[in-house]
Write an enzyme that holds these catalytic residues in place. Structure first.
Site, short mmCIF file in Angstrom:
data_model
loop_
_atom_site.label_atom_id
_atom_site.label_comp_id
_atom_site.label_asym_id
_atom_site.label_seq_id
_atom_site.Cartn_x
_atom_site.Cartn_y
_atom_site.Cartn_z
N ASP A 1 5.18 -4.69 -8.15
CA ASP A 1 3.81 -5.23 -8.16
C ASP A 1 2.78 -4.19 -8.61
O ASP A 1 1.58 -4.38 -8.43
CB ASP A 1 3.42 -5.79 -6.79
CG ASP A 1 3.58 -4.76 -5.66
OD1 ASP A 1 4.09 -3.65 -5.94
OD2 ASP A 1 3.22 -5.09 -4.52
N GLU B 1 8.42 9.88 0.00
CA GLU B 1 8.35 10.63 -1.26
C GLU B 1 8.57 12.12 -1.02
O GLU B 1 9.40 12.76 -1.69
CB GLU B 1 6.99 10.41 -1.94
CG GLU B 1 6.70 8.97 -2.32
CD GLU B 1 6.03 8.18 -1.20
OE1 GLU B 1 5.62 7.04 -1.45
OE2 GLU B 1 5.93 8.72 -0.08
#
Length: 316
Positions: free
Chosen positions: A181, A269
Site C-alpha cells: 500500500d 528494521e
C-alpha cells in the site's frame, strides 16, 4: 599465270587484314566528346546510388543527436531486484496489489515475491499475478501463533528463505521490502539496484512527520531524523533501504526476529540491519537523501455498509 594469281590473292588478303585492323582500332578509340558523355552518365549513376545511403553523423561534431540515445545494455548485465511484498486478505487487497503491479511492471529486471499471510495461496491473486505478465513468485506463510513482532516478519522470512534456495549464485541482485500500500517513484528502483551492501533514502509521510530520513554530511550518513532515533541504530522505515543479495549469505542466517520483548515496538528494521551493517556501510541514495521517491501511504478502510449476498459472485 598461276603464280601471278596466287600473288594477287595474297596481296588482296593482306589488304583486307590491314583494313580490318585499322577499322578495329578506330572503333575502340573514343573521341573526347564520347568520353565526356560517358563520364556524365557514370557521374549521374553514382549520385543516384549515393542517395540511397544515410549519412551517419559524427557524434563529436553533432552531440545533440545522441543525447537521448543511451547505449543498450544486455538484461543480464543489469542487477536484479527482488521486491518482497507481504500481503493478507482484506477488501482493499486486490486494489492495492493492482496499483502496485502497475508500478512494478514498468521496472526492468525485477522479480516480485508476494507472500500471502495464510495457510494457502489465493487463486484470485494468483490469476491476477499471471495476468500482469511479470516475473513473480507467489507463496503462502501464515503468521505463527508464537510471533509477537512486527506484522509481516514471518512472511519476509519466508521470502528470504526462498531467495537463498533459488537465487543463481554469482548473479548481481538486491533485496527490497515493498509494502503493497505504499507509493513508489520509478527512479527509486533504478538507483537501488546498484547497491553494494546497504543503501538508504528518505521515506515520505513516516515517523509522525513529513519524512523519515538519514542525515548526510559530505556524502556519508551521520544520523537519522525520525521516530525514536535514540533507541534505533537504523531509524528508517522498511521502505527506506535495500541490501545486496550477498548479505543473506555473508551473515547467514539473515532473518527478521519474530519474538520480541513485550515493551519493544517498531524495531524490525534496525534489528534486521544490525546483524550485518554499521552506519558507515550506508550508501545514501536519492540525491544524498534530499529527495523522496517512496511514500508510506495507507489505504483507508472502505465505507462498507452491509454484506449483500447478491454480490457473492464478485471478488473485489
Amino acid at each position: 599465270m598461276v603464280k601471278s594469281n596466287i600473288n594477287s590473292n595474297i596481296w588482296n588478303f593482306l589488304c583486307l587484314l590491314l583494313l580490318f585492323t585499322i577499322l578495329s582500332v578506330l572503333l575502340t578509340v573514343e573521341s573526347p566528346k564520347d568520353l565526356n558523355t560517358k563520364k556524365t552518365i557514370h557521374s549521374k549513376m553514382l549520385s543516384r546510388q549515393l542517395k540511397t545511403f544515410v549519412e551517419i553523423p559524427n557524434p563529436t561534431q553533432q552531440p545533440e543527436l545522441f543525447e537521448n540515445n543511451k547505449p543498450r545494455i544486455k538484461q543480464k548485465e543489469i542487477p536484479l531486484i527482488y521486491a518482497i511484498t507481504p500481503t493478507y486478505y482484506r477488501l482493499t487487497q486486490m486494489a492495492d496489489l493492482t496499483r502496485m503491479a502497475n508500478t512494478l511492471r514498468q521496472v526492468r529486471r525485477l522479480h516480485w515475491i508476494v507472500v500471502e499471510d495464510w495457510t494457502s495461496t489465493n487463486h484470485h491473486i494468483h490469476e491476477f499475478l499471471l495476468f500482469t505478465n511479470m516475473s513473480f513468485t507467489y507463496i503462502s506463510q501464515a503468521t505463527r501463533a508464537s510471533t509477537n513482532a512486527s506484522k509481516g516478519n514471518d512472511q519476509k522470512n519466508a521470502a528470504i528463505q526462498w531467495i537463498t534456495r533459488n537465487h543463481h549464485w554469482g548473479e548481481q541482485a538486491v533485496v527490497y521490502f515493498a509494502d503493497d500500500d505504499n507509493a513508489y517513484d520509478l527512479r527509486l528502483f533504478e538507483e537501488m539496484r546498484y547497491t553494494q551492501k546497504l543503501s538508504m533514502w528518505p521515506v515520505g509521510l513516516r515517523g509522525g512527520m513529513k519524512a523519515e530520513t538519514p542525515i548526510v554530511e559530505d556524502g556519508k550518513v551521520t544520523g537519522f531524523i525520525g521516530w525514536a532515533t535514540k533507541y534505533r541504530m537504523f531509524a528508517i522505515d522498511m521502505a527506506g533501504f535495500a541490501v545486496n543479495v550477498s548479505v543473506l549469505w555473508d551473515y547467514h542466517p539473515m532473518l527478521f526476529e519474530t519474538q520480541m520483548p513485550a515493551y519493544t515496538c517498531c524495531t524490525a528494521e534496525t534489528k534486521f540491519l544490525e546483524q550485518c551493517c554499521t552506519i558507515e556501510d550506508i550508501e545514501p541514495m536519492a540525491d544524498n537523501c534530499t529527495k523522496v521517491y517512496v511514500w508510506h501511504t495507507k489505504t483507508g478502510k472502505p465505507n462498507y455498509v452491509k454484506d449483500d449476498s447478491r454480490l457473492d459472485h464478485i471478488y473485489v
